[in-house]
Design a protein around this motif. Structure first.
Motif, PDB file in Angstrom:
ATOM      1  N   PRO A 263       0.722  -1.195   0.005  1.00 15.70           N
ATOM      2  CA  PRO A 263      -0.098   0.056  -0.155  1.00 15.70           C
ATOM      3  C   PRO A 263       0.865   1.413   0.159  1.00 15.70           C
ATOM      4  O   PRO A 263       0.159   2.386  -0.239  1.00 15.70           O
ATOM      5  N   SER A 264       2.204   1.327   0.158  1.00 14.90           N
ATOM      6  CA  SER A 264       2.928   2.441   0.169  1.00 14.90           C
ATOM      7  C   SER A 264       4.039   2.355  -0.974  1.00 14.90           C
ATOM      8  O   SER A 264       4.301   1.376  -1.409  1.00 14.90           O
ATOM      9  N   ALA A 265       4.281   3.517  -1.220  1.00 16.92           N
ATOM     10  CA  ALA A 265       5.336   3.436  -2.409  1.00 16.92           C
ATOM     11  C   ALA A 265       6.345   4.999  -2.265  1.00 16.92           C
ATOM     12  O   ALA A 265       5.864   5.836  -1.639  1.00 16.92           O
ATOM     13  N   THR A 266       7.515   4.988  -2.752  1.00 16.38           N
ATOM     14  CA  THR A 266       8.464   5.775  -2.391  1.00 16.38           C
ATOM     15  C   THR A 266       8.526   6.433  -3.927  1.00 16.38           C
ATOM     16  O   THR A 266       8.794   5.589  -5.002  1.00 16.38           O
ATOM     17  N   ILE A 267       8.395   7.806  -4.259  1.00 11.45           N
ATOM     18  CA  ILE A 267       8.177   8.172  -5.702  1.00 11.45           C
ATOM     19  C   ILE A 267       8.973   9.531  -5.562  1.00 11.45           C
ATOM     20  O   ILE A 267       9.290  10.200  -4.789  1.00 11.45           O
ATOM     21  N   PRO A 268       9.506   9.838  -6.903  1.00 13.11           N
ATOM     22  CA  PRO A 268      10.375  10.994  -7.365  1.00 13.11           C
ATOM     23  C   PRO A 268       9.360  12.282  -7.322  1.00 13.11           C
ATOM     24  O   PRO A 268       9.124  12.481  -8.513  1.00 13.11           O
ATOM     25  N   LEU A 269       9.056  12.786  -6.370  1.00 15.94           N
ATOM     26  CA  LEU A 269       8.123  13.949  -6.465  1.00 15.94           C
ATOM     27  C   LEU A 269       8.298  15.130  -7.408  1.00 15.94           C
ATOM     28  O   LEU A 269       7.759  15.695  -7.852  1.00 15.94           O
TER      29      LEU A 269
END
Length: 340
Positions: A263-269
């Motif tokens: 349910p969680s992700a690290t993204i390049p904002l």
């Protein structure tokens, strides 16, 4: 009436045959449906495990959201359906038109509400969609979630002739995205770890394929293939959000569908903001969109891609387990007619 249900606890091992009271004869504007087929979504696997919390509803529960069957009786004032019509229950029974609402989930089949693993079901006339005439019940059963999710992603992103989309894997949503995008006149890139599956995808009309095992930085190859105009839409189904963001063009759309990595992700904002990328969650769609999609299926005589994984409702646990193995091509289905 026989059903498959979770009675005292969550978990696939607890999905067993049970008895329920048969539905009554249909009342005003209601139809009685003999369920004949079901298709499995990853949602069903998570739901059976209790992974949706309160949105999964309470036990006992009949799981699996997508199915189709034959109308066996109609109530007074039913005007759009007749006995022997093949119909699909709308996944979100209360979502008829317009935007997703905060309580739409309370009408979703297979959790929060009982699903399609039962012999007969009673529906309001406005909560089912008649299948295109060329489809069998098992083919129609593939459509309510997977096909409508693909359709909604493409139409929301404004895909049109000359657009380019990238879709991940060869499960149900991905192959429906491929089929619909080709109808729209778009170019399709598809990824998989299996050369055999990619070969089959090309036979279905995929323009370009990428094996992400041999091309781990597949987003670079995808941009090369797309050329200067870029990729308009990425169907994010595989839990590779960072790659998808890097693959899509400036002001393109990443349709958030799969949560296979959790349910969680690290993204390049930074890239999302500076390249004006749109992250769009997609959850099936309203009945109105389902009807529009079904007209397209009818017009183009689209044939869903599926495999039969059982001929009885009691085969449901093994069919649900199969989807987590990711070995299938297209949809996993049960075809059970009127018997267990």
């Amino acid at each position: 009436m026989r059903v498959m249900e979770l009675k005292s606890d969550w978990g696939l091992k607890n999905l067993t045959a049970g008895e329920r009271r048969a539905p009554p004869l249909p009342g005003r504007r209601e139809v009685l449906v003999e369920m004949q087929a079901a298709s499995i979504n990853f949602r069903d696997y998570v739901m059976v495990a209790g992974g949706y919390g309160r949105r999964g509803g309470k036990l006992p529960m009949v799981p699996v959201s997508d199915g189709a069957g034959r109308v066996v009786a109609v109530g007074q004032d039913v005007s759009t359906l007749a006995v022997n019509d093949i119909v699909c229950p709308n996944f979100a029974q209360t979502w008829i038109d317009g935007a997703l609402q905060p309580d739409t989930w309370k009408g979703m089949l297979g959790g929060y509400c009982d699903g399609v693993l039962q012999e007969t079901m009673l529906f309001p006339e406005h909560c089912v969609v008649r299948a295109a005439s060329h489809l069998s019940a098992v083919e129609a059963a593939t459509l309510p979630c997977a096909a409508l999710t693909a359709w909604s992603a493409l139409t929301t992103a404004g895909i049109k002739p000359g657009s380019t989309i990238l879709t991940q894997g060869t499960g149900g949503v991905s192959l429906f995205a491929l089929q619909f995008a080709k109808q729209f006149g778009a170019k399709v890139i598809i990824t998989s770890s299996s050369d055999e599956k990619l070969k089959r995808a090309r036979e279905l009309g995929a323009d370009e394929t990428i094996n992400y095992r041999t091309e781990p930085a597949w987003e670079k190859r995808a941009r090369e293939i797309a050329g200067p105009s870029g990729i308009d839409l990425v169907m994010e189904l595989a839990g590779t959000l960072t790659h998808s963001i890097k693959a899509v063009r400036e002001e393109g759309t990443v349709a958030m569908i799969g949560v296979l990595d959790g349910p969680s992700a690290t993204i390049p904002l930074g890239q999302v903001v500076t390249r004006a990328i749109r992250l769009q969650g997609v959850t099936a769609g309203p009945k109105r969109a389902f009807e529009q999609m079904m007209r397209a299926v009818d017009l183009h005589k689209l044939r869903p891609i599926y495999q039969i994984s059982g001929r009885s409702l009691t085969d449901a646990p093994s069919a649900i387990a199969q989807i987590a193995k990711a070995k299938h091509f297209g949809k996993i289905c049960l075809e059970f007619g009127s018997s267990l």
